[in-house]
Enzyme design. Structure first.
Site, short mmCIF file in Angstrom:
data_model
loop_
_atom_site.label_atom_id
_atom_site.label_comp_id
_atom_site.label_asym_id
_atom_site.label_seq_id
_atom_site.Cartn_x
_atom_site.Cartn_y
_atom_site.Cartn_z
N PRO A 16 0.81 -1.22 0.00
CA PRO A 16 0.00 0.00 0.00
C PRO A 16 0.84 1.28 0.00
CG PRO A 16 0.06 -0.98 2.19
CD PRO A 16 0.70 -1.97 1.25
N ASN A 17 0.29 2.26 -0.65
CA ASN A 17 0.84 3.64 -0.71
C ASN A 17 2.08 3.76 -1.59
OD1 ASN A 17 -1.17 4.68 1.09
ND2 ASN A 17 -0.07 3.67 2.76
N ARG A 35 5.49 11.06 -2.67
CA ARG A 35 5.24 10.66 -1.28
C ARG A 35 6.52 10.87 -0.44
NH1 ARG A 35 4.66 4.48 1.04
NH2 ARG A 35 4.36 5.09 3.21
N TYR A 70 11.58 8.57 0.82
CA TYR A 70 11.41 7.64 -0.29
C TYR A 70 12.02 8.11 -1.60
CZ TYR A 70 8.18 5.79 3.15
OH TYR A 70 7.64 5.29 4.31
N ASN A 119 8.36 -5.29 -1.54
CA ASN A 119 8.28 -4.11 -0.67
C ASN A 119 6.83 -4.04 -0.21
OD1 ASN A 119 8.16 -1.69 0.65
ND2 ASN A 119 9.31 -0.54 -0.88
N ALA A 140 3.60 -0.70 4.67
CA ALA A 140 3.26 -0.80 6.10
C ALA A 140 2.79 -2.20 6.51
CB ALA A 140 2.19 0.24 6.43
N GLU A 160 13.04 -9.28 1.15
CA GLU A 160 12.28 -8.14 1.68
C GLU A 160 13.04 -6.87 1.32
OE1 GLU A 160 12.04 -8.20 5.96
OE2 GLU A 160 11.10 -6.22 6.05
N HIS A 167 13.03 -2.42 1.25
CA HIS A 167 12.49 -1.10 1.63
C HIS A 167 13.35 -0.01 1.05
CE1 HIS A 167 9.79 -3.06 4.39
NE2 HIS A 167 10.82 -3.79 4.80
N ARG A 205 13.98 4.99 11.74
CA ARG A 205 12.76 5.81 11.73
C ARG A 205 11.93 5.51 12.99
NH1 ARG A 205 9.93 5.27 6.10
NH2 ARG A 205 8.72 6.97 7.02
C1 DQA Z 1 8.64 1.22 3.16
C2 DQA Z 1 8.81 1.43 4.68
C3 DQA Z 1 7.50 1.18 5.40
O1 DQA Z 1 7.66 1.42 6.80
C4 DQA Z 1 6.43 2.11 4.91
O2 DQA Z 1 5.19 1.85 5.54
C5 DQA Z 1 6.29 2.10 3.42
C6 DQA Z 1 7.51 2.07 2.62
C7 DQA Z 1 9.93 1.60 2.41
O3 DQA Z 1 10.02 1.25 1.23
O4 DQA Z 1 10.81 2.25 2.96
O5 DQA Z 1 5.20 2.16 2.87
O6 DQA Z 1 8.37 -0.15 2.92
#
Ligand code: DQA
Length: 159
Positions: free
Chosen positions: A10-11, A18, A23, A75, A78, A99, A101, A108
């Site tokens: 998500p997002n 964003r 990011y 990725n 959240a 995994e 990110h 953070r």
């Molecule tokens: C993320 C880190 C997560 O904590 C966050 O909720 C994201 C992006 C990253 O790519 O740094 O949506 O996965």
């Protein structure tokens, strides 16, 4: 030809605008392209899904159990920090799982320091922004090649 499945939660559709401090400014299309270029440079192909719906991500992971996916780069956004369902779906899937990110989640808020999916993955890459994508694809391909070699050297199962 090996297929790497790249998944975004998500997002991450909002990359580019964003929170650039965490990011960067690369869009989702750009980070996917960085991963695809790396996969293709190694003679592999890249399949991609981004979704805001957890069930859709779970269904794609279930499909990957039988569709000849070679390895997964994920990725999960959240959901990384909260989804036991995602952990369980990853655990079911036998191929290598990386995994990923963009941000350094360990530097953070404290809730981001816990990954409930990490125990179901082979390893993780965090904090390198868009540069993490080719790294993750390389790790996934290396693990896939290693597993294939181990399987082949074991010979056919006893009849
Ligand atoms: C993320 C880190 C997560 O904590 C966050 O909720 C994201 C992006 C990253 O790519 O740094 O949506 O996965």
């Amino acid at each position: 030809m090996t297929t790497i499945l790249l998944l975004h939660g998500p997002n991450l559709s909002q990359l580019g605008t964003r929170d650039p401090r965490h990011y960067g400014t690369a869009t989702l299309a750009e980070v996917v392209a960085a991963a695809r270029v790396e996969a293709e440079a190694h003679g592999a192909r890249l399949d991609h899904l981004q979704t805001e719906h957890e069930g859709e991500l779970l269904a794609r992971l279930h499909a990957a159990r039988t569709d000849a996916t070679g390895a997964v780069v994920l990725n999960a956004g959240a959901w990384t920090h909260s989804s036991y369902a995602l952990h369980d779906a990853l655990e079911l899937l036998e191929v290598p799982k990386v995994e990923l990110h963009l941000s350094n989640v360990h530097a953070r808020e404290s809730f981001r320091r816990t990954s409930v999916i990490a125990p179901a993955c082979d390893g993780s890459i965090a904090g390198f922004g868009v540069h993490g994508y080719p790294l993750a694809v390389r790790a996934a391909l290396a693990l896939h090649a290693q597993r294939t070699a181990t399987r082949d050297s074991a010979g056919p199962p006893p009849s």
